[in-house]
Design a protein around this motif. Structure first.
Motif, PDB file in Angstrom:
ATOM      1  N   TYR A   1       0.786  -1.223   0.000  1.00 46.17           N
ATOM      2  CA  TYR A   1       0.000   0.000   0.000  1.00 46.17           C
ATOM      3  C   TYR A   1       0.822   1.279   0.000  1.00 46.17           C
ATOM      4  O   TYR A   1       0.267   2.388  -0.021  1.00 46.17           O
ATOM      5  N   GLY A   2       2.157   1.155  -0.016  1.00 41.74           N
ATOM      6  CA  GLY A   2       2.998   2.341  -0.033  1.00 41.74           C
ATOM      7  C   GLY A   2       2.828   3.130  -1.325  1.00 41.74           C
ATOM      8  O   GLY A   2       2.415   2.593  -2.353  1.00 41.74           O
ATOM      9  N   PRO A   3       3.122   4.438  -1.287  1.00 46.71           N
ATOM     10  CA  PRO A   3       2.927   5.296  -2.464  1.00 46.71           C
ATOM     11  C   PRO A   3       3.780   4.842  -3.645  1.00 46.71           C
ATOM     12  O   PRO A   3       4.894   4.343  -3.480  1.00 46.71           O
ATOM     13  N   THR A   4       3.232   4.976  -4.838  1.00 46.93           N
ATOM     14  CA  THR A   4       3.956   4.663  -6.072  1.00 46.93           C
ATOM     15  C   THR A   4       3.836   5.857  -7.007  1.00 46.93           C
ATOM     16  O   THR A   4       2.838   6.579  -6.989  1.00 46.93           O
ATOM     17  N   LYS A   5       4.838   6.072  -7.842  1.00 45.32           N
ATOM     18  CA  LYS A   5       4.834   7.215  -8.748  1.00 45.32           C
ATOM     19  C   LYS A   5       3.749   7.079  -9.806  1.00 45.32           C
ATOM     20  O   LYS A   5       3.079   8.036 -10.158  1.00 45.32           O
ATOM     21  N   GLY A   6       3.592   5.872 -10.324  1.00 45.14           N
ATOM     22  CA  GLY A   6       2.596   5.645 -11.353  1.00 45.14           C
ATOM     23  C   GLY A   6       1.376   4.934 -10.808  1.00 45.14           C
ATOM     24  O   GLY A   6       1.230   4.738  -9.600  1.00 45.14           O
ATOM     25  N   SER A   7       0.483   4.557 -11.705  1.00 46.95           N
ATOM     26  CA  SER A   7      -0.713   3.803 -11.313  1.00 46.95           C
ATOM     27  C   SER A   7      -0.373   2.323 -11.236  1.00 46.95           C
ATOM     28  O   SER A   7       0.108   1.732 -12.206  1.00 46.95           O
ATOM     29  N   THR A   8      -0.590   1.739 -10.081  1.00 47.89           N
ATOM     30  CA  THR A   8      -0.297   0.325  -9.877  1.00 47.89           C
ATOM     31  C   THR A   8      -1.545  -0.402  -9.386  1.00 47.89           C
ATOM     32  O   THR A   8      -2.522   0.223  -8.979  1.00 47.89           O
ATOM     33  N   LEU A   9      -1.480  -1.715  -9.430  1.00 45.28           N
ATOM     34  CA  LEU A   9      -2.631  -2.545  -9.075  1.00 45.28           C
ATOM     35  C   LEU A   9      -2.197  -3.635  -8.120  1.00 45.28           C
ATOM     36  O   LEU A   9      -1.109  -4.200  -8.251  1.00 45.28           O
ATOM     37  N   ARG A  10      -3.040  -3.947  -7.146  1.00 44.17           N
ATOM     38  CA  ARG A  10      -2.833  -5.073  -6.232  1.00 44.17           C
ATOM     39  C   ARG A  10      -4.119  -5.891  -6.195  1.00 44.17           C
ATOM     40  O   ARG A  10      -5.198  -5.357  -5.925  1.00 44.17           O
ATOM     41  N   LEU A  11      -3.995  -7.151  -6.466  1.00 47.92           N
ATOM     42  CA  LEU A  11      -5.108  -8.091  -6.358  1.00 47.92           C
ATOM     43  C   LEU A  11      -4.844  -8.947  -5.137  1.00 47.92           C
ATOM     44  O   LEU A  11      -3.765  -9.542  -5.010  1.00 47.92           O
TER      45      LEU A  11
END
Length: 220
Positions: A186-196
């Motif tokens: 859940y840490g911040p990412t520069k781009g758009s990321t996804l977690r399933l």
């Protein structure tokens, strides 16, 4: 949750709670319905949501503002599909329960995945979290075959404006609920990321699986 709580802390705490809730609820019971499978959270589950927040910086405040703007501009997702493992599901919006834990799809809707609306929307900066059951008391569920997904597979997310976003799987891991990689998820990412996220592993004495399966993806 009080409105004075910083946005980043709300998202961090809520996502950590979502992980704990997923361990207890998302397809983790092989027996009869219990308080856990009907939406209640045990004291042990609640202990996973306890965390401390380090001193904030100006950079973190700026990132919060950027995240909020991105969230406002990005429509909510309505559908997810994973062609390589035959998954296609509408997405229900998941919020918070009265006790502050994150909602999960009800057991009777096991073939429907959910998007946690307190985090990032797919396409906006940061991690978007989709939660689905592995199995429920009604049988196999939407993310039952998530363990078979491979690196490089595509995950398609359609939003409310009719736009389809293509994410590519960058990795997956099965982790013990006692050693969940919270910052990685859940840490911040520069781009758009996804977690399933779904449940995985062996069953404990109470009929709950002991692990989570996490799939990571990035927007193409």
């Amino acid at each position: 949750m009080p409105s004075r709580t910083p946005h980043r802390f709300r998202r961090t705490a809520a996502l950590l709670t979502a992980v704990a809730a997923c361990v207890a609820l998302a397809g983790c019971s092989s027996g009869e319905p219990s308080a856990s499978s009907s939406g209640a959270t045990s004291a042990q589950d609640k202990s996973h949501s306890k965390s401390t927040e380090p001193p904030r910086t100006d950079q973190q405040d700026q990132q919060d503002r950027q995240d909020q703007l991105g969230q406002q501009d990005q429509p909510a997702p309505t559908q997810v599909s994973i062609p390589s493992i035959g998954v296609k599901s509408t997405l229900m919006e998941l919020g918070l329960n009265a006790d502050g834990t994150v909602e999960v799809p009800p057991a009777e809707k096991g073939m429907t995945a959910g998007w946690y609306s307190g985090g990032s929307a797919p396409g906006a900066p940061g991690p978007a979290v989709l939660i689905g059951h592995n199995d429920t008391r009604f049988g196999r569920a939407v993310f039952h075959d998530l363990k078979n997904i491979r690196k490089g597979a595509e995950v398609l997310v359609r939003d409310g404006a009719g736009k389809t976003l293509r994410f590519t799987v960058t990795g997956k891991e099965a982790v013990s609920k006692q050693a969940f990689p919270t910052e990685k998820v859940y840490g911040p990412t520069k781009g758009s990321t996804l977690r399933l996220i779904t449940c995985d592993g062996e069953f404990d004495a109470e009929g709950h699986t002991v692990d989570n399966l996490i799939v990571y993806g990035a927007l193409d």
